[in-house]
Design a protein around this motif. Structure first.
Motif: not given
Lengths: 335, 335
Positions: B87-108
């Motif tokens: 984005x723009x001339x200088x900026x590179x975006x780096x992914x930062x991901x949370x390794x949280x478990x999505x299953x409990x809240x989806x089951x809910x």
């Protein structure tokens, strides 16, 4: 007491430069005046104004870099006069003077010091520029010979900045003591530290005279303690300011190299406003060293770990090299 | 739960671009990771790093304009991924991901909504990008048909910003409700306000599901009240942000002209960080209108007078023209 903005300077600049849109910038102490000024400029001259609302601490903290993007033809900066009207491509400095009566505090000084001080150097900040030569004459006529420095670079004769004490240093051999006329203890303390001469704050607003020796000793003790603590730091953060006149990357890189050579792990930071609150968000740095404004390190008491000015950083390196701490305050220019 | 910084992306960028000095920029939530990252980059690749310590709130808040002055060859910005790396001339975006478990809240969610919701749109922020399609499949396989938007401009499919809800708006006819997966109530409330559909915050960290209707109603009521109060304002301050992706001078000038035509005295301000504390230093302005980030106006409760977002400003103008308040939140893009 009120602050007098020299609107005739603004008028002259507008007539001469014929701007379509101007920025208005003021230190926080004058921020209450900007609305009326904006209104007056727009209605009198039909010039659009934009109030630059971020703090402006001096001619080290202007907005020449942003002016083009904002679409400004020029910026008027209130209350930071020096001996030139223009600083950078866009900024014009407007005098703001306090119409405070200087006679009561001078009479007090004469009663206190006549016969005890043979010759004094008088120093002040920009807002008392117009009174300075009157003050010198008043003192001299009544038995305390008073002089001012000749000016230096952008400083008018007798002016000091929080980082620049040439007008004091230049007189140090010629005077018994300094009078700092104004309200800023930090500036008076700076004079004391740089010159090692007795220095008295003459505050015309509260009509008090203060020997700043104990204040200077306190700042010096804290500054020494910070350097000694920083000597033990394993990790050091060096902060480079993004303010346009406080940007000292080269010095920061030199400090990084030096400190790294003594086994410190050094991180470089850039930021705009260096506040204790912001610094607290970074863990894992044992000491900070800032190349921005010496006042940030020396005049703020809320830091949770040592924060050194550039000159304190040089003292730290002297210590690490096995030398003495030396005098961190002897340079007339503190960055 | 921990944040996983995609260091292989950083490695690729360094290998490809061969920078000598790079800036590291992170949102405040990740600021604790920058020292270790700086250390790792310097020791692994011999590249000098500078930590850009001012807040970075998103791809509207980068440092392309400062990068050259600081002497950076590129900047890596953590945790604000979109569907383009640069984005723009200088900026590179780096992914930062949370390794949280999505299953409990989806089951809910499945237990709560199966049979009641036929089809849902799933939305999230960048830090859950890698999980999004897994989440959609998990829900669909277990009886709640889930879809995501196709992406829009820099948004990847399903992504929302605090100011940009295209991925919700695009699905509004196709779904019964929205699931916002993540922790940000403001984003979920934004979806609710833009789409007027039932919207549920699915927080995988605390494993809670929240219907954000009442939160949205509260923000809407406060937003309406602010506009009604601002209608009575005699003086209005319009704030233009100096953040590089939040700089909307043209819109501010148009608002100024409009409001002036209704007899308001309008002042233009520029500033970087718009805080309640800073605004309090200006007296004599009855209401502020900010063209920076809608979240500043809508999500901050500490202001001592009305502060309107751009869309609230347009609603104010509709009122002044004798029209209705209208829907301030119907636009998928809130600036």
């Amino acid at each position: 007491m009120s602050a007098i903005i020299r609107e005739e300077q603004i008028q002259n600049i507008i007539m001469r430069e014929k701007p379509k849109r101007i920025g208005i910038q003021a230190p926080d102490g004058l921020i209450g005046s900007v609305l009326a000024l904006s209104d007056s400029i727009e209605s009198r001259y039909g010039v659009e104004t934009v109030i630059l609302f971020d703090p402006s601490y001096g001619i080290c903290d202007l907005s020449n870099l942003d002016a083009e993007r904002i679409g400004l033809d020029l910026v008027i900066n209130l209350g930071h006069s020096v001996n030139t009207e223009r600083v950078g491509k866009y900024t014009f400095l407007i005098d703001v003077e306090y119409d405070v009566d200087f006679i009561p505090v001078l009479d007090k000084a004469i009663a206190q010091f006549k016969g005890r001080l043979n010759k004094v150097g008088v120093l002040t900040i920009s807002n008392h520029k117009a009174q300075l030569d009157l003050i010198i004459r008043y003192l001299t006529d009544r038995g305390i010979k008073a002089i001012r420095g000749p000016g230096h670079g952008v400083l008018f004769g007798g002016q000091v900045f929080g980082c620049n004490y040439y007008n004091a240093k230049d007189l140090v051999e010629d005077v018994d003591a300094f009078f700092f006329y104004g309200q800023s203890r930090f500036h008076a303390i700076g004079v004391r530290l740089v010159t090692r001469k007795p220095t008295y704050l003459l505050d015309p607003f509260f009509n008090v005279i203060e020997d700043v020796t104990s204040g200077a000793e306190l700042i010096e003790r804290k500054a020494i303690l910070s350097v000694l603590k920083a000597k033990e730091a394993r990790t050091v953060g060096i902060i480079v300011s993004l303010k346009e006149g406080q940007f000292f990357m080269k010095q920061a890189l030199e400090l990084k190299e030096k400190l790294s050579s003594f086994g410190k792990k050094v991180f470089l930071f850039t930021m705009r406003e260096i506040t204790a609150q912001r610094l607290r968000t970074i863990k894992g740095v044992d000491a900070f060293l800032e190349t921005a404004c010496p006042r940030v390190a020396l005049d703020d008491e809320e830091f949770d770990r040592p924060v050194l000015s550039y000159d304190q950083g040089l003292a730290l390196i002297r210590l690490l090299e096995g030398g003495e701490l030396g005098d961190m305050f002897s340079s007339p220019f503190w960055v």
